[in-house]
Design an enzyme around this catalytic site. Structure first.
Site, short mmCIF file in Angstrom:
data_model
loop_
_atom_site.label_atom_id
_atom_site.label_comp_id
_atom_site.label_asym_id
_atom_site.label_seq_id
_atom_site.Cartn_x
_atom_site.Cartn_y
_atom_site.Cartn_z
N TRP A 10 29.27 -13.22 -50.14
CA TRP A 10 29.58 -11.74 -49.92
C TRP A 10 28.51 -11.07 -49.29
O TRP A 10 28.55 -9.67 -48.75
CB TRP A 10 30.31 -11.19 -51.04
CG TRP A 10 29.57 -11.40 -52.27
CD1 TRP A 10 29.84 -12.38 -53.21
CD2 TRP A 10 28.44 -10.84 -52.47
NE1 TRP A 10 28.93 -12.15 -54.13
CE2 TRP A 10 27.93 -11.24 -53.98
CE3 TRP A 10 27.76 -9.58 -52.23
CZ2 TRP A 10 26.89 -10.61 -54.78
CZ3 TRP A 10 26.65 -9.08 -52.96
CH2 TRP A 10 26.16 -9.68 -54.12
N ASN A 11 27.14 -11.35 -49.31
CA ASN A 11 26.15 -10.43 -49.28
C ASN A 11 26.07 -10.08 -47.86
O ASN A 11 25.58 -8.85 -47.46
CB ASN A 11 24.89 -10.60 -49.89
CG ASN A 11 24.37 -12.19 -49.34
OD1 ASN A 11 25.12 -12.94 -49.06
ND2 ASN A 11 22.98 -12.49 -49.46
N GLY A 49 24.54 -19.73 -51.21
CA GLY A 49 24.96 -19.33 -52.55
C GLY A 49 24.01 -19.67 -53.48
O GLY A 49 22.80 -19.78 -53.58
N SER A 50 24.43 -19.35 -54.93
CA SER A 50 23.53 -19.74 -55.79
C SER A 50 23.17 -21.26 -56.22
O SER A 50 23.78 -22.17 -55.67
CB SER A 50 24.03 -19.26 -57.01
OG SER A 50 25.27 -20.08 -57.69
N GLU A 71 21.67 -23.42 -48.64
CA GLU A 71 20.67 -22.05 -48.59
C GLU A 71 20.91 -21.55 -49.76
O GLU A 71 22.05 -20.84 -49.75
CB GLU A 71 20.98 -21.55 -47.37
CG GLU A 71 19.88 -20.35 -47.00
CD GLU A 71 20.14 -18.91 -47.81
OE1 GLU A 71 19.50 -18.90 -48.76
OE2 GLU A 71 20.92 -18.28 -47.02
N CYS A 131 19.09 -12.80 -50.47
CA CYS A 131 18.40 -13.95 -51.08
C CYS A 131 16.71 -14.08 -50.59
O CYS A 131 16.16 -14.76 -51.23
CB CYS A 131 18.96 -15.28 -50.39
SG CYS A 131 19.17 -15.22 -48.55
N GLU A 165 16.75 -15.11 -60.44
CA GLU A 165 16.91 -14.16 -59.36
C GLU A 165 17.48 -12.90 -59.59
O GLU A 165 18.74 -12.97 -60.09
CB GLU A 165 17.58 -14.80 -58.04
CG GLU A 165 17.71 -14.03 -56.85
CD GLU A 165 18.35 -14.75 -55.89
OE1 GLU A 165 18.26 -14.44 -54.57
OE2 GLU A 165 19.21 -15.75 -56.04
#
Length: 476
Positions: free
Chosen positions: A151-152, A228-229, A250, A284, A381
């Site tokens: 979503w970022n 994502g994470s 990523e 990120c 993070e």
């Protein structure tokens, strides 16, 4: 566009919603209000999307490079024309300032333009052999691609999932984030309107684990690409491994910034403070751990705090706003927990540290200093508007701290010493290193990380080649 757009799936070129499908509310992070109801794909919907992707791949891979390039170029033009409307929807559902939203959307269009050109640059090679024989290496599209985007950066990340794949000749099924669906739908719709067949690019939504498990269980999907994470990335990689699917990951980062005493401190601050609080730190590649040589630490610390306190926080649709809300409540809660833990461990809270108001998900730009390495925020993070400033003894200690974590996505360094720049390039463990600049991405350069930050690349030629597989032909 005054209203938030209606939401739907895009399967086989059809807009699908309703018919008793489960829905979830999409919220405005600036107000907490519901924007729209998003339909979830059923199992039958996902099966239909898979069947379409299989057929679409057969057709698209045989479409000429010239035609693919022409269609993708047209789609990029449509995205540019619609960038204002797309940005309005993006800011409503994600929160970032409208200028950032439009800039992101234009960047997505520029990336697609680059990929359109790459359609005509998918080179193989021929190896020299004795007379009468030869070896030829060809590159072929890997097959239908499943892409999962966060979503970022809801327009850019969707483009990164599908642009290179389409240029390579693959069909795609993309699942944008359910928290920011309108942005992803708009990108896919522009591709469809430009002439990409409806069975070549499709868009689905649902419970993320259900959608990913359903798509990755199918032998039709031959590649997974995910942003994502790290924990989710590891889980998806295991699912993909069951069918030996190609993967691009990523994942998370924890960007170190090495600031040496020979740098122009004011220039570093003018560049990196705004970079740190871009998208409320939900990036990120966000610069996070500022490792500053002791000789200039006080000047750097005071200048950082001064600039952070001047950042205007508010609704991203309002003029002059520099930082919008965080995208969701869990982000605010997570940041609050990490700040409290750092202070408990002995960190100094220099500014910020609090939520703003009781409506939406606003949080103050926050600066922590002298944070011990056992604090959670030094190891996990933060993904929010928090900067960590720590004094360091010198180059060796700074590199050691930069490389301490298992993450290696983006890193930054500021120095005027050419020899040091070469050492940093060799020794800092990161997929991308920015020296004397705040930028780590370009449409024609690979974007990706090392260690727990993932593997494989998006953007650049590498973003297309990641969706292709080599075939070697030996002729006697």
């Amino acid at each position: 566009m005054s209203d938030y757009p209606s939401l739907h799936l895009l399967i086989g070129g059809d807009q699908i919603s309703g018919d008793g499908r489960k829905t979830e509310d999409v919220l405005n992070p600036a107000t907490g209000d519901t924007l729209a109801a998003l339909p979830h794909a059923t199992s039958d919907d996902l099966d239909r999307a898979l069947d379409n992707a299989e057929q679409g791949f057969r057709e698209w891979r045989n479409t000429s490079a010239d035609k693919r390039a022409s269609i993708l170029t047209k789609a990029a033009g449509l995205i540019k024309e619609r960038a204002g409307d797309i940005a309005q929807a993006l800011t409503r559902e994600q929160g970032k300032p409208i200028g950032e939203a439009k800039g992101e959307t234009m960047y997505a269009a520029m990336l697609l333009e680059f990929y359109a050109g790459e359609c005509k640059r998918l080179y193989g090679r021929t190896l020299v052999r004795p007379e009468g024989s030869r070896v030829e290496i060809q590159y072929h599209p890997v097959g239908p691609v499943a892409g999962f985007a966060p979503w970022n950066f809801p327009t850019l990340n969707v483009m990164r999932k599908i642009g290179g794949a389409l240029a390579a000749g693959c069909s795609t099924i993309v699942k944008p984030s359910e928290e920011t669906p309108a942005s992803g739908i708009a990108i896919v719709q522009a591709l469809l309107d430009a002439g990409v067949p409806g069975n070549v690019v499709q868009c689905v939504f649902g419970v993320p684990s259900d959608v990913s498990e359903h798509l990755l269980a199918s032998p039709i999907i031959r590649k997974l690409t995910f942003t994502g994470s790290t924990p989710v990335g590891k889980h998806l990689a295991k699912l993909a491994a069951d069918d030996l699917k190609v993967t691009t990951m990523e994942l998370g980062g924890h960007g170190p910034v090495l600031v040496f005493k020979d740098s122009d401190v004011d220039n570093v601050l003018d560049t990196m403070v705004s970079n740190k609080f871009r998208n409320a730190g939900q990036v990120c590649v966000s610069p996070t751990r500022f490792l500053v040589e002791e000789d200039v630490f006080e000047k750097f610390r005071d200048g950082f705090v001064e600039r952070a306190e001047k950042i205007k926080v508010g609704n991203g649709l309002e003029d002059g706003v520099q930082m919008g809300p965080m995208a969701n409540a869990r982000g605010v809660d997570g940041i609050q927990d990490k700040i409290a833990n750092a202070v408990d461990k002995g960190a100094k809270l220099l500014t910020g540290g609090e939520r703003i108001g009781n409506q939406g998900y606003f949080h103050q730009p926050t600066v922590l200093a002298e944070v011990p390495t056992d604090a959670d925020i030094m190891n996990e993070e933060p993904f929010g508007p928090v900067a960590i400033l720590n004094p360091m003894a010198g180059e060796e200690a700074m590199i050691e701290e930069a490389n301490r974590l298992p993450y290696g996505l983006a890193a930054y360094a500021w120095t005027q010493d050419p020899a040091r720049r070469r050492r940093l390039a060799a020794e800092v463990e990161a997929g991308m290193l920015a020296i004397n600049t705040g930028g780590v991405s370009a449409v024609d350069a690979p974007f990706g990380g090392v260690k727990w930050s993932g593997y494989g690349s998006e953007d650049g030629r590498e973003g297309v080649m990641a969706c292709m597989v080599p075939k070697t032909i030996h002729e006697g």
